[in-house]
Write a protein that holds these residues in place. Structure first.
Motif, PDB file in Angstrom:
ATOM      1  N   LEU A 197       7.992   4.744   1.278  1.00  0.00           N
ATOM      2  CA  LEU A 197       9.007   3.708   1.136  1.00  0.00           C
ATOM      3  C   LEU A 197       8.387   2.356   0.816  1.00  0.00           C
ATOM      4  CD1 LEU A 197      11.323   4.651   4.124  1.00  0.00           C
ATOM      5  CD2 LEU A 197      11.676   5.096   1.700  1.00  0.00           C
ATOM      6  N   LEU A 198       7.095   2.235   1.011  1.00  0.00           N
ATOM      7  CA  LEU A 198       6.443   0.948   0.775  1.00  0.00           C
ATOM      8  C   LEU A 198       6.415   0.622  -0.715  1.00  0.00           C
ATOM      9  CD1 LEU A 198       3.358   1.044   3.172  1.00  0.00           C
ATOM     10  CD2 LEU A 198       5.454  -0.262   3.421  1.00  0.00           C
ATOM     11  N   HIS A 199       6.403  -0.675  -1.002  1.00  0.00           N
ATOM     12  CA  HIS A 199       6.223  -1.101  -2.382  1.00  0.00           C
ATOM     13  C   HIS A 199       4.764  -0.874  -2.779  1.00  0.00           C
ATOM     14  CE1 HIS A 199      10.005  -3.385  -3.142  1.00  0.00           C
ATOM     15  NE2 HIS A 199      10.071  -3.230  -1.834  1.00  0.00           N
ATOM     16  N   ASP A 200       4.534  -0.763  -4.070  1.00  0.00           N
ATOM     17  CA  ASP A 200       3.184  -0.516  -4.563  1.00  0.00           C
ATOM     18  C   ASP A 200       2.186  -1.532  -4.022  1.00  0.00           C
ATOM     19  OD1 ASP A 200       3.599   1.745  -5.867  1.00  0.00           O
ATOM     20  OD2 ASP A 200       3.865   0.849  -7.857  1.00  0.00           O
ATOM     21  N   TYR A 201       2.608  -2.826  -4.072  1.00  0.00           N
ATOM     22  CA  TYR A 201       1.636  -3.841  -3.670  1.00  0.00           C
ATOM     23  C   TYR A 201       1.338  -3.757  -2.186  1.00  0.00           C
ATOM     24  CZ  TYR A 201       5.098  -7.002  -1.537  1.00  0.00           C
ATOM     25  OH  TYR A 201       6.048  -7.563  -0.732  1.00  0.00           O
ATOM     26  N   GLN A 202       2.318  -3.270  -1.394  1.00  0.00           N
ATOM     27  CA  GLN A 202       2.077  -3.119   0.044  1.00  0.00           C
ATOM     28  C   GLN A 202       1.090  -1.989   0.302  1.00  0.00           C
ATOM     29  OE1 GLN A 202       6.196  -2.628   0.984  1.00  0.00           O
ATOM     30  NE2 GLN A 202       6.430  -4.747   1.658  1.00  0.00           N
ATOM     31  N   ARG A 203       1.278  -0.875  -0.412  1.00  0.00           N
ATOM     32  CA  ARG A 203       0.328   0.225  -0.286  1.00  0.00           C
ATOM     33  C   ARG A 203      -1.062  -0.232  -0.664  1.00  0.00           C
ATOM     34  NH1 ARG A 203       3.218   5.072  -3.434  1.00  0.00           N
ATOM     35  NH2 ARG A 203       5.275   4.539  -2.667  1.00  0.00           N
ATOM     36  N   GLN A 204      -1.091  -0.997  -1.776  1.00  0.00           N
ATOM     37  CA  GLN A 204      -2.366  -1.476  -2.279  1.00  0.00           C
ATOM     38  C   GLN A 204      -3.091  -2.268  -1.205  1.00  0.00           C
ATOM     39  OE1 GLN A 204      -3.633  -0.592  -5.276  1.00  0.00           O
ATOM     40  NE2 GLN A 204      -5.443  -1.507  -4.352  1.00  0.00           N
ATOM     41  N   ARG A 205      -2.336  -3.092  -0.468  1.00  0.00           N
ATOM     42  CA  ARG A 205      -2.970  -3.920   0.551  1.00  0.00           C
ATOM     43  C   ARG A 205      -3.550  -3.075   1.665  1.00  0.00           C
ATOM     44  NH1 ARG A 205       0.883  -9.174   1.384  1.00  0.00           N
ATOM     45  NH2 ARG A 205       0.463 -10.093  -0.647  1.00  0.00           N
ATOM     46  N   ILE A 206      -2.853  -1.993   2.014  1.00  0.00           N
ATOM     47  CA  ILE A 206      -3.364  -1.143   3.082  1.00  0.00           C
ATOM     48  C   ILE A 206      -4.607  -0.406   2.593  1.00  0.00           C
ATOM     49  CG2 ILE A 206      -2.836   0.864   4.499  1.00  0.00           C
ATOM     50  CD1 ILE A 206       0.072  -0.202   4.549  1.00  0.00           C
ATOM     51  N   LEU A 207      -4.538   0.099   1.359  1.00  0.00           N
ATOM     52  CA  LEU A 207      -5.702   0.797   0.796  1.00  0.00           C
ATOM     53  C   LEU A 207      -6.890  -0.157   0.705  1.00  0.00           C
ATOM     54  CD1 LEU A 207      -4.204   2.937  -2.085  1.00  0.00           C
ATOM     55  CD2 LEU A 207      -5.130   3.705   0.102  1.00  0.00           C
ATOM     56  N   THR A 208      -6.609  -1.387   0.322  1.00  0.00           N
ATOM     57  CA  THR A 208      -7.664  -2.373   0.152  1.00  0.00           C
ATOM     58  C   THR A 208      -8.424  -2.599   1.453  1.00  0.00           C
ATOM     59  OG1 THR A 208      -6.173  -3.432  -1.373  1.00  0.00           O
ATOM     60  CG2 THR A 208      -8.133  -4.641  -0.805  1.00  0.00           C
ATOM     61  N   LEU A 209      -7.688  -2.466   2.568  1.00  0.00           N
ATOM     62  CA  LEU A 209      -8.304  -2.661   3.874  1.00  0.00           C
ATOM     63  C   LEU A 209      -9.472  -1.698   4.057  1.00  0.00           C
ATOM     64  CD1 LEU A 209      -7.881  -4.246   6.495  1.00  0.00           C
ATOM     65  CD2 LEU A 209      -6.519  -2.343   7.313  1.00  0.00           C
ATOM     66  N   PHE A 210      -9.298  -0.470   3.542  1.00  0.00           N
ATOM     67  CA  PHE A 210     -10.349   0.528   3.733  1.00  0.00           C
ATOM     68  C   PHE A 210     -11.421   0.427   2.664  1.00  0.00           C
ATOM     69  CE2 PHE A 210      -6.506   2.353   5.647  1.00  0.00           C
ATOM     70  CZ  PHE A 210      -6.957   2.377   6.951  1.00  0.00           C
ATOM     71  N   ASP A 211     -11.038  -0.040   1.499  1.00  0.00           N
ATOM     72  CA  ASP A 211     -12.021  -0.146   0.428  1.00  0.00           C
ATOM     73  C   ASP A 211     -11.799  -1.434  -0.344  1.00  0.00           C
ATOM     74  OD1 ASP A 211     -13.888   0.175  -1.476  1.00  0.00           O
ATOM     75  OD2 ASP A 211     -12.857   1.787  -2.553  1.00  0.00           O
ATOM     76  N   PRO A 212     -12.307  -2.540   0.217  1.00  0.00           N
ATOM     77  CA  PRO A 212     -12.042  -3.858  -0.380  1.00  0.00           C
ATOM     78  C   PRO A 212     -12.546  -3.969  -1.814  1.00  0.00           C
ATOM     79  CG  PRO A 212     -13.048  -4.088   1.786  1.00  0.00           C
ATOM     80  CD  PRO A 212     -13.145  -2.648   1.409  1.00  0.00           C
ATOM     81  N   GLN A 213     -13.555  -3.179  -2.183  1.00  0.00           N
ATOM     82  CA  GLN A 213     -14.132  -3.317  -3.522  1.00  0.00           C
ATOM     83  C   GLN A 213     -13.157  -2.893  -4.612  1.00  0.00           C
ATOM     84  OE1 GLN A 213     -16.898  -4.804  -3.809  1.00  0.00           O
ATOM     85  NE2 GLN A 213     -17.801  -4.623  -1.784  1.00  0.00           N
ATOM     86  N   GLN A 214     -12.114  -2.159  -4.181  1.00  0.00           N
ATOM     87  CA  GLN A 214     -11.174  -1.609  -5.160  1.00  0.00           C
ATOM     88  C   GLN A 214     -10.416  -2.669  -5.942  1.00  0.00           C
ATOM     89  OE1 GLN A 214      -7.987   0.781  -3.969  1.00  0.00           O
ATOM     90  NE2 GLN A 214      -9.101   2.689  -4.219  1.00  0.00           N
ATOM     91  N   ASP A 215     -10.208  -3.807  -5.320  1.00  0.00           N
ATOM     92  CA  ASP A 215      -9.282  -4.789  -5.886  1.00  0.00           C
ATOM     93  C   ASP A 215      -9.958  -6.148  -5.912  1.00  0.00           C
ATOM     94  OD1 ASP A 215      -7.078  -6.184  -6.704  1.00  0.00           O
ATOM     95  OD2 ASP A 215      -6.157  -6.231  -4.718  1.00  0.00           O
ATOM     96  N   PRO A 216     -10.990  -6.301  -6.735  1.00  0.00           N
ATOM     97  CA  PRO A 216     -11.825  -7.498  -6.621  1.00  0.00           C
ATOM     98  C   PRO A 216     -11.115  -8.771  -7.046  1.00  0.00           C
ATOM     99  CG  PRO A 216     -12.503  -6.185  -8.483  1.00  0.00           C
ATOM    100  CD  PRO A 216     -11.438  -5.403  -7.783  1.00  0.00           C
ATOM    101  N   LEU A 217      -9.994  -8.686  -7.749  1.00  0.00           N
ATOM    102  CA  LEU A 217      -9.306  -9.926  -8.146  1.00  0.00           C
ATOM    103  C   LEU A 217      -8.223 -10.313  -7.147  1.00  0.00           C
ATOM    104  CD1 LEU A 217      -8.678  -9.885 -12.000  1.00  0.00           C
ATOM    105  CD2 LEU A 217     -10.158 -11.388 -10.726  1.00  0.00           C
ATOM    106  N   GLY A 218      -7.826  -9.377  -6.304  1.00  0.00           N
ATOM    107  CA  GLY A 218      -6.690  -9.649  -5.428  1.00  0.00           C
ATOM    108  C   GLY A 218      -7.099  -9.712  -3.969  1.00  0.00           C
ATOM    109  N   THR A 219      -6.387  -8.939  -3.125  1.00  0.00           N
ATOM    110  CA  THR A 219      -6.596  -9.062  -1.689  1.00  0.00           C
ATOM    111  C   THR A 219      -7.963  -8.548  -1.241  1.00  0.00           C
ATOM    112  OG1 THR A 219      -5.437  -6.993  -1.443  1.00  0.00           O
ATOM    113  CG2 THR A 219      -4.184  -8.988  -1.056  1.00  0.00           C
ATOM    114  N   GLY A 220      -8.516  -7.575  -1.954  1.00  0.00           N
ATOM    115  CA  GLY A 220      -9.836  -7.063  -1.581  1.00  0.00           C
ATOM    116  C   GLY A 220     -10.854  -8.186  -1.576  1.00  0.00           C
ATOM    117  N   TYR A 221     -10.754  -9.042  -2.554  1.00  0.00           N
ATOM    118  CA  TYR A 221     -11.646 -10.188  -2.664  1.00  0.00           C
ATOM    119  C   TYR A 221     -11.475 -11.104  -1.449  1.00  0.00           C
ATOM    120  CZ  TYR A 221     -13.752 -14.367  -4.716  1.00  0.00           C
ATOM    121  OH  TYR A 221     -14.523 -15.456  -4.955  1.00  0.00           O
ATOM    122  N   HIS A 222     -10.240 -11.319  -1.030  1.00  0.00           N
ATOM    123  CA  HIS A 222      -9.995 -12.126   0.170  1.00  0.00           C
ATOM    124  C   HIS A 222     -10.763 -11.555   1.346  1.00  0.00           C
ATOM    125  CE1 HIS A 222      -5.924 -14.072  -1.068  1.00  0.00           C
ATOM    126  NE2 HIS A 222      -6.653 -13.791  -2.123  1.00  0.00           N
TER     127      HIS A 222
END
Lengths: 364, 622
Positions: A197-222
Motif C-alpha cells: 500500500l505504500l507509495h513508491d517513494y515511501q518504499r524507496q526510503r525504507i529500502l534506502t535505510l538498508f542500503d544507502p548507496q542505492q540512492d546517492p542523489l536522494g535520501t540515501g545521500y542524507h
C-alpha cells in the motif's frame, strides 16, 4: 520564595517546563547559527518564531482544562473539516498538505497533533476506565478518521504521529495489555501487506535505510552524510562552527530535519548527553504533571502529550543516526521552522495549564 | 462470570494509570538507550573510522541534467534542437550580499527590473549551494563584459549549457509548443530528484504532452573537492540518459506550404492522412516565435502577445470554435439517406427561401433567386440552403445530432496535444439543460446548414472530413509518429488507433454524398469549380461560410463593403484522391468572406503540393 511560586501559579506558568523549553530553544539557535552558515538573518527569523511560540504557550496555559475539554469536539470537527478541504482543494500534486487561506498557507494536519489527543482524552474522561470494547472502538475511530485523511495527503509520517498521540491516550486509559499485544501482533502480520500500500517513494526510503548507496542523489545521500557527521563528532565534537560536514555542504537539510547531525558533529557525545538531559527535564516534568493531575482528562492528556513529544524526539534522532527511515520529522524546539515549533510549545502550554489549574495544590 | 463494574472507580483508574506511566517510562528508557547506544557506537567506537571518512569526505555528488530529446518532422527536418548557450549563474552562499551584488550585475548586463525580481525570488527558494540562474542566453558581448569584470563578483559564474532552439520559429509553434523555466507550481509537483539540474520543462504542445519521453534521466558525478569546496577531479560519473527523440507525423514542407497559403489571414488549416489519422499539417495563424519563451520572455513582449486582438498564442486549429457552416451539408445529407427521408434523386423546389408552416419567417438561401429543382448531388454541389432547411425539418434535431455526433463533431478528437476543446453539437436535451429553454423548430433548420449553436474546431472538421473520405473508417488523429531511443537506436512506432467505424445501412449512400462533393469542385455549377479546374487528380470538397452576425430577412450585405473584421469566416473541407484518399484537409479563414473564394484555393494548393509536388505561385486566385 513561597509567594513567588504562588505568583507563577497564578500566571499559569510552570518554571520547570518553561526553563526546559528555553534551554532547548537556546540550543536550537546556537546550532542554527552554525547550520545556517552564520546567517544572523536566519537566526533572527527563528527567534521571532520562537517568541511567537512562547507567547502561544503562555496563552494556551491560561485556558483551563475544563474549558479545553469543552472546546475539544469543536476543534476536532473543524480540524476534520479542514483536512477534508485539503483533500478536495489542497495544493500540490505529489503531496497535498497545504491549504491556501488567502496569503497564508496552512497545514491542517498540524492542528490534529494536538486536537486528536485532547479529543480522545475528552471522550474518555467520563467513561468507566479501563474502557470497554464499545468505548475503545469509538476512541479508535476518533483517531483513525484524521489518520486516514492525513495518510491520503499523503503524509505517512505525520499521520503516524497524529495517530500515536491518540493511541497513547487509550494506552494510558488502561486498555488491556491483551488487546495491545494482539493489535501489535496483527500489525506485524499486516506489515507485508502494508508494503504494497505504500507509495513508491515511501518504499524507496525504507529500502534506502538498508542500503544507502542505492540512492546517492536522494535520501540515501542524507543518511550517509548524516552518519559521517555524527560519527566524526566523537566525544567532544569538532567545536562550534567547525563542523566540516555541515560547512562543506555535505549535509542536506542541515538547518531543519537534520540539525541534530550538525549538533552531534560540533558538540560530540557530551553535547548529545546535555541535550538529552534538557529533553529529560521536560519529559519528566510532563509525566509528573500527568501523575498529579486531578481528573482523568488532565491525566490522559498530559501523559499522551508528553509521550508524543518523546516520540518526535526519538523519531528524529533515529532518522538522523540511520536507525529509522527518513520521514521528515523535525527535532522539537531545535529544528528551523515555525509550524511544528508552535504546535510543540502549545502542547507544553496545555501541560502548564493542567498543572496550574488544579484546585488543591499539594506540592511536595 | 464476573460482573463488569459499571461505576467509575477513581482509585482503580489511578492505580492502572500509574502502572501505565511506569510502563511508558520503561519504554522511553529502552528507546532512548538504543539512541544513546547508537550514538556511542558512532561517536566513540567508530569515531576513528568516521573521522577518516569525514576527512576524506571530499566527494560531492553533482547532478548532470540529461539532454532533451530532439523533435523531427516526418521528413526528417529538425524542429526542436539543443544549442549551446551561455548563462550567468550565482551560488548564493558564496555571495556576501546578494541583493547588492545582483544590483551591480543587473547594471553591468543591463537586466530589466522584473528580471531581478525573479532572480531574488529564485534565490530565496534555492538552497545556498544550488546555483541560481541569473541570466540565460548571454550574447558574446555580455560574456566578454562579465569576464572582464569577474573579479568584482565572487560566487558568480558563466556556465555553458544547452538551450532549446526551434529553427522553424513561428511556423511549428502551435504543434511543438515550447519549453520554459520551471516555475514555482511546477517545482512543487515535480519529482525533485529526477529534475535536479534541469531548468526547463515543456509548457505547451508536444513539448508538454511528451515531457516524460523528452526529458531523459538525470545522471550524476561524484567529484573530489578540496577543503574550500573547489572541484579537484571527477571520481565516478554516471552519465545522464538523454531523452528520446520524437518524429512527428507532420510533413515540414507541407506545413510550410499551408502556412504560406494562409498568408496574412487569421485562421487554421489541418491536414490528415485518412488512412492512419496522422496529422500532416497543422497551422494556426497568427503564430508566435516559441524561441522567445525558452529563456524567459520579457513582460512587455508577453503582454504584447497576450493582448494582441489577433491572439497569436491562441491555438485556433485545436481550440477555436467556429460554426461549421455548409461544410456539414454532406453529413446532413447522409442522415437523410440513412433514415430514408430522402433518396438521392428526390428533388426539392428551391425558390430562394423557405418557411415553416404557420410561420411567415423566411429562411433565406444564399442564392437569392433560388436553385430551382435540386436533387441531393446538386444540393451539395451548389450548397442549396433550402434543400437542407426542408431536410432538417423532416429529420428533426435528434437525428441530425446523432449523425453529426458519429462524425465526432462537437467533442474533442483525443489528439495527443494538450488543451483541446470540445465545441458544441446542439440537441433539444442540451438546450434544456444548458439554457433551460425549449428547442424551437427554426433552430433545427439553421442547424441543418451548420449555423446556430453549433461550434467545431478546425481539427474536428478535418477529422470528420477524413471519415467522409474513408467512407466511415475512423482513425484517431495524432501528431507523434515515432519515438526513438538515441542510445539503443530503437524506434517505437506510435500505433494507429482505430475508432469504431461509422457503419451505414447502405454503403452506397456514401457514393451519392461523395459525388456531390466531387461536383463541388469538378461539376459545372459547383461552388468551388474554379478551385477544381485543371487538377491532375480527382478530389472532393465542400465550401462553407460561418456567419458572424445574423442578417435581417430583407437586408443584404455585400462582403466587400463590410469591414474586414465583420466579414464571415470562410471554410473549406476537401479530400483527395477520391478513389483512394491520401489526404483530408480543413481550412478556416477568419473573416475570409466566402469559402469558395478564399478557403478553397488554399486547400487546392495543399492538395496539389501533397499529391503532385507542384507549388502554385502565390496570388493565383486573385
Amino acid at each position: 520564595m513561597d509567594s513567588e511560586r504562588g505568583l507563577l501559579v497564578r500566571l499559569h506558568i510552570d518554571p520547570q517546563l518553561l526553563s526546559g523549553a528555553l534551554i532547548l530553544c537556546g540550543l536550537g539557535l546556537v546550532v542554527l547559527y552554525s547550520a545556517a552558515d552564520q546567517s544572523i538573518d536566519v537566526v533572527m527569523r527563528q527567534s521571532i518564531r520562537m517568541s511567537i511560540g512562547i507567547v502561544t504557550m503562555l496563552l494556551v496555559a491560561q485556558i483551563s482544562p475544563a474549558r479545553l475539554a469543552r472546546w475539544a469536539p469543536i476543534i476536532y470537527l473543524v480540524g476534520i473539516g479542514l483536512l477534508l478541504a485539503v483533500y478536495m482543494f489542497g495544493t500540490g500534486r505529489g503531496a497535498q498538505r497545504w491549504l491556501h487561506l488567502g496569503v497564508v498557507q496552512f497545514q491542517p494536519s498540524e492542528i490534529m497533533k494536538i486536537a486528536v489527543p485532547v479529543t480522545v482524552a475528552w471522550f474518555l474522561f467520563d467513561k468507566v476506565l479501563p474502557p470497554n470494547l464499545r468505548t475503545t472502538i469509538v476512541a479508535l475511530l476518533l483517531v483513525l478518521v484524521p489518520g486516514f485523511l492525513i495518510i491520503e495527503q499523503p503524509d505517512l509520517g505525520t499521520a503516524l504521529l497524529v495517530m500515536a498521540a491518540g493511541l497513547f491516550a487509550l494506552f494510558f486509559a488502561g486498555i488491556s495489555w491483551r488487546w495491545i499485544l494482539s493489535a501489535a501482533a496483527c500489525g506485524l502480520l499486516a506489515a507485508p501487506l502494508a508494503w504494497f500500500l505504500l507509495h513508491d517513494y515511501q518504499r524507496q526510503r525504507i529500502l534506502t535505510l538498508f542500503d544507502p548507496q542505492q540512492d546517492p542523489l536522494g535520501t540515501g545521500y542524507h543518511i550517509i552524510q548524516a552518519t559521517i557527521a555524527v560519527g566524526s563528532g566523537g566525544i567532544s565534537g569538532k567545536g562550534w562552527l567547525n563542523g566540516t560536514q555541515s560547512h562543506l555542504e555535505f549535509l542536506p537539510e542541515r538547518a531543519t530535519d537534520f540539525i541534530f547531525a550538525v549538533y552531534c558533529e560540533e558538540f560530540g557525545f557530551i553535547g548529545v548527553i546535555v541535550m538529552l538531559a534538557a529533553y529529560a527535564l521536560v519529559l519528566a516534568r510532563g509525566l509528573s504533571i500527568a501523575m498529579s493531575a486531578q481528573d482523568s482528562f488532565g491525566r490522559l492528556l498530559a501523559a499522551s502529550l508528553t509521550m508524543t513529544l518523546f516520540i518526535y524526539i526519538f523519531v528524529n534522532m533515529g532518522m538522523v543516526t540511520g536507525q529509522l527511515p527518513v520521514v521528515g520529522v523535525p527535532l522539537p524546539l531545535v529544528s528551523y521552522g515555525g509550524t511544528s515549533l508552535v504546535t510543540i510549545l502549545a502542547g507544553l502550554g496545555i501541560l502548564m495549564s493542567i498543572q496550574t489549574h488544579r484546585r488543591f495544590i499539594v506540592d511536595t | 462470570m464476573q460482573k463488569l463494574p459499571t461505576l467509575k472507580d477513581p482509585n482503580r483508574e489511578l492505580r492502572i494509570f500509574q502502572a501505565r506511566i511506569w510502563a511508558a517510562i520503561a519504554m522511553m528508557v529502552v528507546l532512548i538507550c538504543t539512541v544513546i547506544g547508537r550514538l556511542a557506537y558512532l561517536q566513540i567506537i567508530e569515531h576513528r573510522h568516521f573521522t577518516t571518512l569525514s576527512q576524506d569526505n571530499r566527494l560531492k555528488v553533482l547532478p548532470i541534467p540529461p539532454t532533451r530529446g530532439l523533435i523531427y518532422s516526418r521528413d526528417g527536418q529538425i524542429l526542436a534542437e539543443n544549442r549551446p548557450s551561455f548563462s550567468l549563474e550565482m551560488v548564493p552562499e558564496r555571495v556576501k550580499d546578494v541583493p547588492s551584488a545582483l544590483g551591480e550585475v543587473a547594471n553591468l548586463l543591463q537586466l530589466e527590473d522584473d528580471e531581478t525580481q525573479r532572480i531574488i525570488k529564485a534565490w530565496e527558494r534555492a538552497r545556498g549551494f544550488d546555483p541560481v540562474v541569473v541570466k540565460t542566453g548571454l550574447d558574446e558581448r555580455q560574456v566578454a563584459l562579465f569576464s572582464v569584470n569577474r573579479h568584482r563578483f565572487p560566487g558568480f559564474n558563466i556556465a555553458a549549457r544547452l538551450a532549446r532552439y526551434y529553427p522553424k520559429e513561428a511556423e511549428m509553434a502551435h504543434v511543438i509548443g515550447y519549453v520554459g523555466r520551471i516555475n514555482e507550481n511546477e517545482q512543487r509537483d515535480l519529482d525533485a530528484t529526477a529534475y535536479r539540474g534541469s531548468t526547463h520543462i515543456g509548457k505547451v504542445g508536444v513539448e508538454k504532452a511528451r515531457e516524460g519521453v523528452l526529458h531523459g534521466t538525470v545522471g550524476y558525478q561524484q567529484v573530489e573537492v578540496n577543503a574550500q569546496g573547489r572541484v579537484l577531479r571527477i571520481v565516478t560519473r554516471v552519465p545522464p540518459v538523454p531523452g528520446h527523440d520524437i518524429y512527428l507525423t507532420l510533413d515540414a514542407e507541407l506545413q510550410q506550404i499551408a502556412d504560406q497559403a494562409l498568408a496574412d489571414n487569421n485562421g487554421a488549416i489541418v491536414a490528415i492522412d485518412p488512412a492512419t489519422g496522422e496529422i500532416l499539417a497543422f497551422v494556426s495563424k497568427p503564430s508566435f516565435d516559441p524561441n522567445l519563451f525558452v529563456n524567459g520572455i520579457s513582460t512587455e513582449r508577453y503582454s504584447e502577445l497576450r493582448e494582441s486582438s489577433d491572439r497569436p498564442l491562441f491555438n485556433r486549429a485545436l481550440q477555436a470554435q467556429y460554426p461549421p457552416g455548409s461544410t456539414v451539408k454532406p453529413m446532413v445529407a447522409l442522415a437523410g439517406l440513412e433514415h430514408s427521408i430522402r433518396h438521392s434523386d428526390d428533388e426539392t423546389w428551391c425558390p430562394g427561401w423557405f418557411s415553416l408552416e404557420g410561420d411567415d419567417h423566411r429562411y433565406r438561401d444564399w442564392l437569392k433567386r433560388g436553385h430551382g429543382q435540386v436533387d441531393l448531388t446538386r444540393s451539395i454541389a451548389e450548397s442549396c440552403d433550402v434543400y437542407y432547411y426542408a431536410l432538417a425539418r423532416d429529420l428533426g434535431i435528434a437525428r441530425i445530432h446523432s449523425m453529426l455526433s458519429k462524425f465526432g463533431l462537437g467533442r474533442p478528437t483525443g489528439i495527443d496535444l494538450p488543451g483541446e476543446t470540445g465545441g458544441l453539437l446542439p440537441s433539444a436535451e442540451w438546450k434544456r439543460r444548458a439554457r433551460s429553454l425549449p428547442w424551437y423548430p427554426g433552430e433545427t433548420l439553421i442547424t441543418g446548414i451548420g449555423q446556430g449553436f453549433m461550434l467545431t474546431s478546425p481539427l474536428q472538421l478535418a477529422d470528420a472530413t477524413a471519415t467522409l473520405a474513408n467512407r466511415g473508417a475512423r482513425f484517431a488523429p495524432h501528431v507523434v509518429g515515432q519515438i526513438e531511443d538515441p542510445m539503443a537506436q530503437l524506434a517505437s512506432e506510435i500505433g494507429i488507433h482505430e475508432r469504431p467505424t461509422l457503419e451505414l445501412a447502405k454503403a452506397s449512400n456514401w457514393d451519392a454524398v461523395i459525388q456531390g462533393m466531387v461536383d463541388v469542385v469538378h461539376g459545372a455549377s459547383g461552388t468551388a469549380r474554379r478551385s477544381g479546374a485543371g487538377a491532375s487528380f480527382q478530389f472532393a470538397g465542400k465550401t462553407g461560410t460561418a456567419q458572424l452576425f445574423g442578417i435581417a430577412q430583407d437586408e443584404t450585405i455585400d462582403n466587400d463593403e463590410t469591414l474586414k473584421h465583420l466579414r464571415d469566416h470562410a471554410l473549406f473541407i476537401a479530400f483527395a484522391p477520391v478513389d483512394n484518399p491520401e489526404i483530408a484537409v480543413a481550412v478556416v479563414v477568419e473573416n475570409g468572406g466566402s469559402g469558395s473564394r478564399t478557403a478553397a484555393p488554399i486547400a487546392r494548393s495543399i492538395l496539389d503540393y501533397y499529391l503532385t509536388g507542384a507549388v502554385i505561385a502565390e496570388g493565383d486566385s486573385g
